[in-house]
Design a protein around this motif. Structure first.
Motif, short mmCIF file in Angstrom:
data_model
loop_
_atom_site.label_atom_id
_atom_site.label_comp_id
_atom_site.label_asym_id
_atom_site.label_seq_id
_atom_site.Cartn_x
_atom_site.Cartn_y
_atom_site.Cartn_z
N PHE A 207 -9.41 -5.19 -22.46
CA PHE A 207 -10.68 -5.22 -22.82
C PHE A 207 -11.30 -3.85 -23.33
N GLY A 208 -10.33 -2.87 -23.36
CA GLY A 208 -10.64 -1.59 -24.06
C GLY A 208 -11.16 -0.62 -23.32
N GLU A 209 -11.03 -0.82 -21.91
CA GLU A 209 -11.70 0.10 -20.97
C GLU A 209 -10.61 1.11 -20.73
N ASP A 210 -11.12 2.35 -20.31
CA ASP A 210 -10.23 3.47 -19.87
C ASP A 210 -10.28 3.46 -18.11
N LEU A 211 -9.07 3.30 -17.67
CA LEU A 211 -8.94 3.26 -16.25
C LEU A 211 -9.51 4.39 -15.40
N GLU A 212 -9.41 5.41 -15.88
CA GLU A 212 -10.01 6.80 -15.27
C GLU A 212 -11.47 6.62 -15.08
N LYS A 213 -12.15 5.88 -15.77
CA LYS A 213 -13.71 5.67 -15.49
C LYS A 213 -13.63 4.69 -14.43
N HIS A 214 -12.72 3.96 -14.07
CA HIS A 214 -12.95 2.66 -13.06
C HIS A 214 -12.22 3.16 -11.83
N VAL A 215 -12.28 4.21 -11.12
CA VAL A 215 -11.87 4.78 -9.90
C VAL A 215 -12.35 3.88 -8.80
N GLU A 216 -13.57 3.65 -8.93
CA GLU A 216 -14.41 2.87 -7.94
C GLU A 216 -13.82 1.62 -7.84
N VAL A 217 -13.48 0.84 -9.20
CA VAL A 217 -13.07 -0.54 -8.96
C VAL A 217 -11.71 -0.54 -8.17
N LYS A 218 -10.86 0.57 -8.64
CA LYS A 218 -9.51 0.64 -7.96
C LYS A 218 -9.81 0.53 -6.44
N ASN A 219 -10.45 1.47 -5.97
CA ASN A 219 -10.81 1.63 -4.59
C ASN A 219 -11.36 0.32 -3.83
N VAL A 220 -12.17 -0.45 -4.41
CA VAL A 220 -12.67 -1.61 -3.86
C VAL A 220 -11.39 -2.57 -4.00
N LEU A 221 -10.57 -2.76 -4.86
CA LEU A 221 -9.40 -3.77 -4.94
C LEU A 221 -8.36 -3.31 -4.12
N ILE A 222 -8.26 -1.95 -3.62
CA ILE A 222 -7.39 -1.50 -2.58
C ILE A 222 -7.81 -1.99 -1.28
N GLU A 223 -8.96 -1.82 -1.01
CA GLU A 223 -9.78 -2.30 0.11
C GLU A 223 -9.67 -3.82 0.47
N MET A 224 -9.68 -4.30 -0.72
CA MET A 224 -9.73 -5.80 -0.59
C MET A 224 -8.25 -6.28 -0.30
N GLY A 225 -7.19 -5.65 -0.72
CA GLY A 225 -5.88 -5.79 -0.59
C GLY A 225 -5.35 -5.56 0.82
N THR A 226 -6.09 -4.32 1.38
CA THR A 226 -5.82 -4.37 2.94
C THR A 226 -6.44 -5.42 3.79
N TYR A 227 -7.54 -5.84 3.63
CA TYR A 227 -8.28 -6.89 4.19
C TYR A 227 -7.48 -8.22 4.02
N PHE A 228 -6.94 -8.42 2.97
CA PHE A 228 -5.86 -9.55 2.67
C PHE A 228 -4.96 -9.66 3.64
N GLN A 229 -3.96 -8.30 3.74
CA GLN A 229 -3.00 -8.09 4.42
C GLN A 229 -3.03 -8.40 5.80
N VAL A 230 -4.65 -7.99 6.38
CA VAL A 230 -4.86 -7.96 7.84
C VAL A 230 -5.06 -9.33 8.12
N GLN A 231 -5.42 -10.18 7.03
CA GLN A 231 -5.58 -11.60 7.16
C GLN A 231 -4.16 -12.25 7.17
N ASP A 232 -3.39 -11.77 6.60
CA ASP A 232 -2.06 -12.30 6.67
C ASP A 232 -1.42 -12.08 7.77
N ASP A 233 -1.66 -10.90 8.56
CA ASP A 233 -1.13 -10.65 9.73
C ASP A 233 -1.65 -11.62 10.87
N TYR A 234 -2.84 -11.78 10.71
CA TYR A 234 -3.54 -12.81 11.49
C TYR A 234 -3.00 -14.10 11.74
N LEU A 235 -2.95 -14.58 10.51
CA LEU A 235 -2.62 -15.96 10.21
C LEU A 235 -1.14 -16.02 10.66
#
Length: 342
Positions: A207-235
């Motif tokens: 989409f033409g975006e610069d990833l360095e301007k989206h560190v916050e997006v990265k952090n949210v997605l990494i959080e989400m990935g962590t939550y996803f894996q905890v769910q996986d462990d639970y399931l």
């Protein structure tokens, strides 16, 4: 994701496969061409394709309208690069873990004609990614960033796998090595980067975006990935096998699961002894003792509490984002995984 986009996505796989088995950089003969085709068909398209499809989904949400055929093709090609990366990891992981089945069929290396050739096949899968990127993205202004992104995420994933392997060394089953911070690091690097951040990062670059301007997006997605894996462990422990499609074996396999880490945190000395004596043992009575302790410690309640807190925290982070289209991408990811049963 409409079935229309999904069928277009599958068509792109066939196009990419055909280009790869006719790559001018190598003189294929019939035998090698057939081998690669069979290897690709066995390992690449068989999963749920969530990671790949989410590149197309995310790009569509960023653009905020219908995609041109070319945009569908390019976003699908990037999605398939992630599926190729996943196939490469899984083929080699299965050898390392001495697994028997994957996606309801024998692991690739378990096929009589394959065996250790699977290691080289893994290397070939890995090398297909830059071939795809070169053929279709070479002239794009974001080409270097794309190559860089795949290289960096592969490095993070392999390093996460390393922490996992050296922590869960079967030779010395030492539960004291397991902590929430170790669990978090393994999950972040081994899973979250390539499963959650990579698809969105691909869409942002396209989409033409610069990833360095989206560190916050990265952090949210990494959080989400962590939550996803905890769910996986639970399931793995509390999910219904007929729903999740597999029988969980984390306890038997001495996995650094969120449940065992949490149990160690909450247990008294007596209960810790039960864990140390039974975790990682194959026999059903040991597994039953661990599960019984999980119930005694009310890990189901602890998990629900974690789930609610995570969700609230994620929504707050997402809504703080200045761009509504980026918010839509992040909310779409969260919507797919929140309170999932499988």
């Amino acid at each position: 994701m409409g079935s229309d986009l999904k069928s277009k996505f599958s068509e792109v796989y066939n196009t990419l496969k055909s280009e790869l088995i006719n790559d001018p950089a190598f003189e294929f003969d019939d035998a090698s061409r057939q081998w690669v085709e069979k290897m690709l068909d066995y390992n690449v398209p068989g999963g749920k394709l969530n990671r790949g499809l989410s590149v197309v989904d995310s790009y569509k949400l960023l653009k905020g309208g219908e995609l041109t055929d070319n945009e569908i093709f390019l976003s699908s090609a990037l999605g398939w690069c992630i599926e190729w990366l996943q196939a490469y990891f899984l083929v080699l992981d299965d050898i390392m873990d001495e697994s028997h089945t994957r996606r309801g069929q024998p692991c690739w290396f378990r096929l009589p004609k394959v065996g250790m050739i699977a290691i080289n096949d893994g290397i070939i899968l890995r090398n297909h990614i830059p071939r795809i990127l070169k053929k279709h993205f070479r002239t794009k202004p974001y080409y270097v960033d794309l190559v860089d992104l795949f290289n960096e995420v592969e490095f993070q994933t392999a390093s996460g796998q390393m922490i996992d392997l050296i922590t869960t060394l079967v030779g010395e089953k030492d539960l004291s090595k397991y902590s929430l911070s170790t669990h978090r690091r393994i999950v972040q690097y081994k899973t979250a980067y390539y499963s959650f951040y990579l698809p969105v990062a691909c869409a942002l670059l396209m989409f033409g975006e610069d990833l360095e301007k989206h560190v916050e997006v990265k952090n949210v997605l990494i959080e989400m990935g962590t939550y996803f894996q905890v769910q996986d462990d639970y399931l793995d422990c509390f999910g219904a096998p007929e729903v999740i499609g597999k029988i969980g074996t984390d306890i038997e396999d001495f996995k650094c699961s969120w449940l065992v880490v949490k149990a160690l945190e909450l247990a008294n000395e007596e209960q810790k002894k039960i864990l140390h004596g039974n975790y990682g043992k194959k026999d059903p009575s040991s597994v039953a003792k661990v599960k019984e302790l999980y119930h005694t410690l009310n890990l189901q309640g602890v998990f629900e509490d974690y789930e609610n807190k995570s969700y609230t925290k994620l929504i707050t982070s997402i809504e703080g984002h200045p761009s509504k289209s980026v918010q839509a991408v992040l909310k779409s990811f969260l919507g797919k995984i929140y309170k999932r049963q499988k």
